[in-house]
Design a protein around this motif. Structure first.
Motif, PDB file in Angstrom:
ATOM      1  N   ALA A   1      23.870 -28.253  73.792  1.00  0.00           N
ATOM      2  CA  ALA A   1      22.991 -27.762  72.725  1.00  0.00           C
ATOM      3  C   ALA A   1      23.733 -27.792  71.394  1.00  0.00           C
ATOM      4  CB  ALA A   1      22.535 -26.344  73.041  1.00  0.00           C
ATOM      5  N   GLU A   2      22.981 -27.770  70.313  1.00  0.00           N
ATOM      6  CA  GLU A   2      23.573 -27.859  68.978  1.00  0.00           C
ATOM      7  C   GLU A   2      24.500 -26.682  68.671  1.00  0.00           C
ATOM      8  OE1 GLU A   2      21.674 -28.182  64.658  1.00  0.00           O
ATOM      9  OE2 GLU A   2      20.616 -29.423  66.128  1.00  0.00           O
ATOM     10  N   THR A   3      24.093 -25.478  69.079  1.00  0.00           N
ATOM     11  CA  THR A   3      24.897 -24.296  68.746  1.00  0.00           C
ATOM     12  C   THR A   3      26.141 -24.152  69.622  1.00  0.00           C
ATOM     13  OG1 THR A   3      23.421 -22.983  70.140  1.00  0.00           O
ATOM     14  CG2 THR A   3      22.995 -22.958  67.780  1.00  0.00           C
ATOM     15  N   CYS A   4      26.033 -24.389  70.933  1.00  0.00           N
ATOM     16  CA  CYS A   4      27.178 -24.248  71.847  1.00  0.00           C
ATOM     17  C   CYS A   4      27.269 -25.506  72.703  1.00  0.00           C
ATOM     18  CB  CYS A   4      27.013 -23.013  72.730  1.00  0.00           C
ATOM     19  SG  CYS A   4      26.707 -21.470  71.840  1.00  0.00           S
TER      20      CYS A   4
ATOM     21  N   SER B   1      31.332  -8.196  69.284  1.00  0.00           N
ATOM     22  CA  SER B   1      32.103  -9.059  68.377  1.00  0.00           C
ATOM     23  C   SER B   1      31.319 -10.321  68.017  1.00  0.00           C
ATOM     24  CB  SER B   1      33.471  -9.419  68.980  1.00  0.00           C
ATOM     25  OG  SER B   1      33.292 -10.188  70.151  1.00  0.00           O
ATOM     26  N   SER B   2      30.573 -10.874  68.970  1.00  0.00           N
ATOM     27  CA  SER B   2      29.783 -12.078  68.691  1.00  0.00           C
ATOM     28  C   SER B   2      28.655 -11.784  67.731  1.00  0.00           C
ATOM     29  CB  SER B   2      29.217 -12.652  69.993  1.00  0.00           C
ATOM     30  OG  SER B   2      30.238 -13.106  70.812  1.00  0.00           O
ATOM     31  N   TYR B   3      27.981 -10.639  67.926  1.00  0.00           N
ATOM     32  CA  TYR B   3      26.881 -10.290  67.034  1.00  0.00           C
ATOM     33  C   TYR B   3      27.401 -10.043  65.614  1.00  0.00           C
ATOM     34  CZ  TYR B   3      23.276  -7.675  64.670  1.00  0.00           C
ATOM     35  OH  TYR B   3      22.375  -7.260  63.729  1.00  0.00           O
TER      36      TYR B   3
ATOM     37  N   THR C   1      28.635 -15.484  65.794  1.00  0.00           N
ATOM     38  CA  THR C   1      29.153 -16.678  66.474  1.00  0.00           C
ATOM     39  C   THR C   1      28.159 -17.333  67.441  1.00  0.00           C
ATOM     40  OG1 THR C   1      30.108 -15.358  68.249  1.00  0.00           O
ATOM     41  CG2 THR C   1      31.505 -15.803  66.346  1.00  0.00           C
ATOM     42  N   ASP C   2      26.910 -16.925  67.468  1.00  0.00           N
ATOM     43  CA  ASP C   2      25.878 -17.509  68.348  1.00  0.00           C
ATOM     44  C   ASP C   2      26.204 -17.345  69.833  1.00  0.00           C
ATOM     45  OD1 ASP C   2      24.119 -18.388  66.329  1.00  0.00           O
ATOM     46  OD2 ASP C   2      25.383 -20.141  65.980  1.00  0.00           O
ATOM     47  N   PHE C   3      27.028 -16.386  70.176  1.00  0.00           N
ATOM     48  CA  PHE C   3      27.364 -16.090  71.571  1.00  0.00           C
ATOM     49  C   PHE C   3      27.885 -17.312  72.326  1.00  0.00           C
ATOM     50  CE2 PHE C   3      24.014 -12.984  70.433  1.00  0.00           C
ATOM     51  CZ  PHE C   3      24.749 -11.834  70.588  1.00  0.00           C
ATOM     52  N   CYS C   4      28.702 -18.104  71.675  1.00  0.00           N
ATOM     53  CA  CYS C   4      29.275 -19.283  72.360  1.00  0.00           C
ATOM     54  C   CYS C   4      30.489 -18.860  73.129  1.00  0.00           C
ATOM     55  CB  CYS C   4      29.616 -20.381  71.363  1.00  0.00           C
ATOM     56  SG  CYS C   4      28.100 -21.153  70.732  1.00  0.00           S
TER      57      CYS C   4
END
Length: 199
Positions: free
Chosen positions: A87-90, A190-192, A196-199
């Protein structure tokens, strides 16, 4: 003399009476074997009663989609739909959807195949504590109290358990739940906050 003559007859009579002894033991096993047959019909009702309460979303995931489960195992069991990698994000991760009652549950797997994020977008799958999609931030706070905290930015509410796992409630502009995300609580926070889009 008469006694001596009766002794063999008495012995024969006693032995003949002993010949009937095997019948009661053979009758007992039939009573014992009938007990499991009677017990077996009562066993199925308890498993049939349990699936309904199991339809909920927890810090560990949802149904068969437990955090840490392996992509290959879930695929092999036919429990995944829409499996895609890149996917584009991860781009290194694999995404998928659940099946059946879990079709509105989205899953993210790391490159090693481990499930690390479970996202609930279903209006019919609550948390065990009674949180649903569409619920307000105030209602969440009344359910979770000290276990929850509003994250910086004001668009998320994180519930953390003693296991270290949590549920991040993603909120819309009206501060109502639009998604629930289960995983490691520190990672969710930390991701939120880091975007970081939870990658």
């Amino acid at each position: 003399m008469l006694r001596r003559a009766l002794l063999p007859l008495l012995a024969v009579a006693l032995l003949a009476g002993c010949g009937d002894d095997p019948k009661p033991p053979s009758a007992e096993p039939s009573a014992v074997t009938s007990l499991p047959a009677e017990a077996s019909p009562s066993a199925p009702p308890s498993p049939s009663a349990s699936p309904s309460p199991a339809i909920n979303f927890t810090v560990d995931g949802a149904g068969p989609y437990a955090v840490g489960a392996k992509l290959a195992d879930l695929q092999g069991a036919g429990l995944l739909a829409d499996v895609a990698t890149g996917a584009e994000t991860c781009p290194a991760n694999t995404t998928a959807a659940g099946t059946g009652v879990w079709q509105d549950v989205r899953l993210q797997f790391r490159p090693d195949g481990a499930l690390y994020l479970v996202v609930n977008r279903s209006k019919t799958i609550p948390t065990p504590s009674g949180a649903w999609l569409g619920m307000s931030l105030a209602a969440l706070d009344s359910i979770y109290g000290n276990l929850g905290q509003e994250l910086s930015g004001g668009k998320a509410y994180l519930v953390t358990t003693t296991s270290g796992r949590g549920i991040l409630f993603d909120l819309d502009d009206k501060k109502k739940v639009m998604a629930m995300i289960a995983g490691d609580a520190a990672y969710l926070k930390s991701s939120y906050e880091g975007g970081t889009d939870f990658c």
